[in-house]
Design a protein around this motif. Sequence first.
Motif, PDB file in Angstrom:
ATOM      1  N   ILE A   1       2.278   3.438  13.237  1.00  0.00           N
ATOM      2  CA  ILE A   1       1.699   2.289  12.526  1.00  0.00           C
ATOM      3  C   ILE A   1       1.989   2.413  11.030  1.00  0.00           C
ATOM      4  O   ILE A   1       2.370   1.440  10.366  1.00  0.00           O
ATOM      5  CB  ILE A   1       0.181   2.196  12.774  1.00  0.00           C
ATOM      6  N   GLY A   2       1.844   3.626  10.495  1.00  0.00           N
ATOM      7  CA  GLY A   2       2.122   3.854   9.084  1.00  0.00           C
ATOM      8  C   GLY A   2       3.570   3.557   8.718  1.00  0.00           C
ATOM      9  O   GLY A   2       3.845   3.039   7.640  1.00  0.00           O
ATOM     10  N   ILE A   3       4.490   3.866   9.616  1.00  0.00           N
ATOM     11  CA  ILE A   3       5.902   3.574   9.365  1.00  0.00           C
ATOM     12  C   ILE A   3       6.114   2.070   9.220  1.00  0.00           C
ATOM     13  O   ILE A   3       6.835   1.614   8.317  1.00  0.00           O
ATOM     14  CB  ILE A   3       6.771   4.158  10.504  1.00  0.00           C
ATOM     15  N   PHE A   4       5.482   1.296  10.097  1.00  0.00           N
ATOM     16  CA  PHE A   4       5.582  -0.167   9.963  1.00  0.00           C
ATOM     17  C   PHE A   4       4.985  -0.625   8.641  1.00  0.00           C
ATOM     18  O   PHE A   4       5.582  -1.448   7.920  1.00  0.00           O
ATOM     19  CB  PHE A   4       4.856  -0.845  11.124  1.00  0.00           C
ATOM     20  N   GLU A   5       3.840  -0.083   8.276  1.00  0.00           N
ATOM     21  CA  GLU A   5       3.165  -0.511   7.045  1.00  0.00           C
ATOM     22  C   GLU A   5       3.993  -0.198   5.799  1.00  0.00           C
ATOM     23  O   GLU A   5       3.864  -0.882   4.777  1.00  0.00           O
ATOM     24  CB  GLU A   5       1.788   0.152   6.956  1.00  0.00           C
ATOM     25  N   ARG A   6       4.843   0.807   5.877  1.00  0.00           N
ATOM     26  CA  ARG A   6       5.714   1.136   4.748  1.00  0.00           C
ATOM     27  C   ARG A   6       6.693   0.011   4.418  1.00  0.00           C
ATOM     28  O   ARG A   6       7.207  -0.069   3.307  1.00  0.00           O
ATOM     29  CB  ARG A   6       6.482   2.429   5.029  1.00  0.00           C
ATOM     30  N   THR A   7       6.932  -0.847   5.368  1.00  0.00           N
ATOM     31  CA  THR A   7       7.893  -1.939   5.151  1.00  0.00           C
ATOM     32  C   THR A   7       7.236  -3.196   4.592  1.00  0.00           C
ATOM     33  O   THR A   7       7.944  -4.168   4.293  1.00  0.00           O
ATOM     34  CB  THR A   7       8.601  -2.292   6.471  1.00  0.00           C
ATOM     35  N   LEU A   8       5.922  -3.191   4.423  1.00  0.00           N
ATOM     36  CA  LEU A   8       5.198  -4.387   3.980  1.00  0.00           C
ATOM     37  C   LEU A   8       5.201  -4.486   2.453  1.00  0.00           C
ATOM     38  O   LEU A   8       4.177  -4.361   1.785  1.00  0.00           O
ATOM     39  CB  LEU A   8       3.778  -4.378   4.529  1.00  0.00           C
TER      40      LEU A   8
ATOM     41  N   GLY B   1      -3.662   1.378  -7.417  1.00  0.00           N
ATOM     42  CA  GLY B   1      -3.426   2.374  -6.383  1.00  0.00           C
ATOM     43  C   GLY B   1      -3.662   3.814  -6.789  1.00  0.00           C
ATOM     44  O   GLY B   1      -3.399   4.727  -6.013  1.00  0.00           O
ATOM     45  N   THR B   2      -4.174   4.032  -8.012  1.00  0.00           N
ATOM     46  CA  THR B   2      -4.498   5.389  -8.451  1.00  0.00           C
ATOM     47  C   THR B   2      -6.009   5.528  -8.594  1.00  0.00           C
ATOM     48  O   THR B   2      -6.725   4.536  -8.722  1.00  0.00           O
ATOM     49  CB  THR B   2      -3.832   5.717  -9.796  1.00  0.00           C
ATOM     50  N   MET B   3      -6.483   6.757  -8.574  1.00  0.00           N
ATOM     51  CA  MET B   3      -7.917   7.018  -8.724  1.00  0.00           C
ATOM     52  C   MET B   3      -8.287   6.998 -10.210  1.00  0.00           C
ATOM     53  O   MET B   3      -7.655   7.675 -11.024  1.00  0.00           O
ATOM     54  CB  MET B   3      -8.272   8.372  -8.106  1.00  0.00           C
ATOM     55  N   GLN B   4      -9.314   6.200 -10.534  1.00  0.00           N
ATOM     56  CA  GLN B   4      -9.743   6.039 -11.918  1.00  0.00           C
ATOM     57  C   GLN B   4     -11.265   6.081 -11.995  1.00  0.00           C
ATOM     58  O   GLN B   4     -11.954   5.711 -11.044  1.00  0.00           O
ATOM     59  CB  GLN B   4      -9.251   4.695 -12.478  1.00  0.00           C
ATOM     60  N   PRO B   5     -11.806   6.525 -13.122  1.00  0.00           N
ATOM     61  CA  PRO B   5     -13.261   6.461 -13.296  1.00  0.00           C
ATOM     62  C   PRO B   5     -13.721   5.019 -13.351  1.00  0.00           C
ATOM     63  O   PRO B   5     -12.997   4.142 -13.838  1.00  0.00           O
ATOM     64  CB  PRO B   5     -13.498   7.182 -14.627  1.00  0.00           C
ATOM     65  N   PHE B   6     -14.901   4.759 -12.833  1.00  0.00           N
ATOM     66  CA  PHE B   6     -15.433   3.395 -12.782  1.00  0.00           C
ATOM     67  C   PHE B   6     -16.696   3.311 -13.628  1.00  0.00           C
ATOM     68  O   PHE B   6     -17.402   4.294 -13.806  1.00  0.00           O
ATOM     69  CB  PHE B   6     -15.734   3.017 -11.328  1.00  0.00           C
ATOM     70  N   GLU B   7     -16.963   2.118 -14.152  1.00  0.00           N
ATOM     71  CA  GLU B   7     -18.109   1.870 -15.044  1.00  0.00           C
ATOM     72  C   GLU B   7     -18.005   2.751 -16.290  1.00  0.00           C
ATOM     73  O   GLU B   7     -18.949   3.419 -16.695  1.00  0.00           O
ATOM     74  CB  GLU B   7     -19.431   2.104 -14.321  1.00  0.00           C
TER      75      GLU B   7
ATOM     76  N   LEU C   1      -0.086   6.428   4.137  1.00  0.00           N
ATOM     77  CA  LEU C   1      -0.403   5.425   5.149  1.00  0.00           C
ATOM     78  C   LEU C   1      -0.562   6.007   6.548  1.00  0.00           C
ATOM     79  O   LEU C   1      -1.422   5.565   7.319  1.00  0.00           O
ATOM     80  CB  LEU C   1       0.682   4.344   5.160  1.00  0.00           C
ATOM     81  N   GLU C   2       0.275   6.976   6.897  1.00  0.00           N
ATOM     82  CA  GLU C   2       0.193   7.560   8.235  1.00  0.00           C
ATOM     83  C   GLU C   2      -1.162   8.225   8.461  1.00  0.00           C
ATOM     84  O   GLU C   2      -1.733   8.150   9.550  1.00  0.00           O
ATOM     85  CB  GLU C   2       1.323   8.576   8.432  1.00  0.00           C
TER      86      GLU C   2
ATOM     87  N   ALA D   1       0.820  -1.211   0.000  1.00  0.00           N
ATOM     88  CA  ALA D   1       0.000   0.000   0.000  1.00  0.00           C
ATOM     89  C   ALA D   1       0.855   1.263   0.000  1.00  0.00           C
ATOM     90  O   ALA D   1       0.376   2.339  -0.351  1.00  0.00           O
ATOM     91  CB  ALA D   1      -0.941  -0.002   1.209  1.00  0.00           C
ATOM     92  N   VAL D   2       2.109   1.135   0.375  1.00  0.00           N
ATOM     93  CA  VAL D   2       3.018   2.273   0.343  1.00  0.00           C
ATOM     94  C   VAL D   2       3.180   2.814  -1.070  1.00  0.00           C
ATOM     95  O   VAL D   2       3.499   3.998  -1.266  1.00  0.00           O
ATOM     96  CB  VAL D   2       4.398   1.878   0.931  1.00  0.00           C
TER      97      VAL D   2
END
Length: 340
Positions: free
Chosen positions: A183-190, A234-240, A129-130, A114-115
């Motif tokens: 918590i966000g710092i930890f998630e950056r390592t995933l 991970g980017t914003m896109q139009p749907f349908e 993430l933070e 997710a980073v």
Amino acid sequence: MKLLPMISVSILASSLLIGSTDIAEKALKAGLRAIPSDQASLSKLIDPNRTITPKRVELGKKLYFEPRLSKSGIISCNTCHNLGLGGTDGVPAAVGHQWTANPHHLNSPTVYNAVFFKAQFWDGRSPHLEDQAKGPMQASPEMASPKSLVEERINSIPEYVEAFRDAYGKDVKIDFEKITSTIGIFERTLVTPSRFDDFLNGQKDALTDAEKEGLNLFIDKGCASCHTGVALGGTMQPFEIAAKYRFGNIGDFKGDEKGMVKTPTLRNITETAPYFHNGAIWNLADAVKEMGSTQLGITISDEEAAKIVTFFGALEGRKPEIVYPQLPKSTLKTPKPDFK
């Protein structure tokens, strides 16, 4: 006469090598990017502000698994983003406080990689993430904890206070912002590099011929127009764009104010069923075909979907080893669990 088979084998091997190079270059031209193989480049990508240290990561891991951050004392970040289940919970809609299903019937996205996302949450309302860690902790259908309760619980536990001082300095203020950012710092390592990354990084035999064929088809069909970058999403896109989503009536989520939806990552996608924002499709090949009609306006056959799914197998990444932490004990000052 014996030279002919040897020459044929040599030509075949050369053609396969050229094919691999062509497909790798095609993938890069389509906007697909590899997780860097060298630590310096990776660190620059996941930690541009240089916040990651071993002590902060270890503290963030404890907080990630800490159920006392929830009002009930039984829900942690790992409940919905289970690191043993591809970073998800394996159910269509997230379940939180008082066994409440997400009121919008939203599926928990994976926390792995997710980073690399440009935006967090399905509606993209958090930039990193933070910031993302703040939302679920406070949301009533999720962890249901007010900021003050989170702060009181952590500050009532001497081992946590000492760990924060050790990670940030003796004058650190242990408030909601510091707790969630850790918590966000930890998630950056995933981060989960895969054989696909090895392939783009120059290892031409990292993918099988079938996986290369699936990657080539993935690009040709237009899938990489949204599932792109390091995250393959991970980017914003139009749907349908081309047609209505078949299960759009499940839940009331319509995207952000512009109707944009965060494109989910395809990394480890074989491990994160069910699919789509409302978790309505369990079969990955069916999800591929649904995307073809909904987003691209094309029909993807069963055979083509199977080939693309074969490529997805190469996106199963090497997970970091996570040892479940021993959490510090509560004290008489620690606020009791509240199930109301």
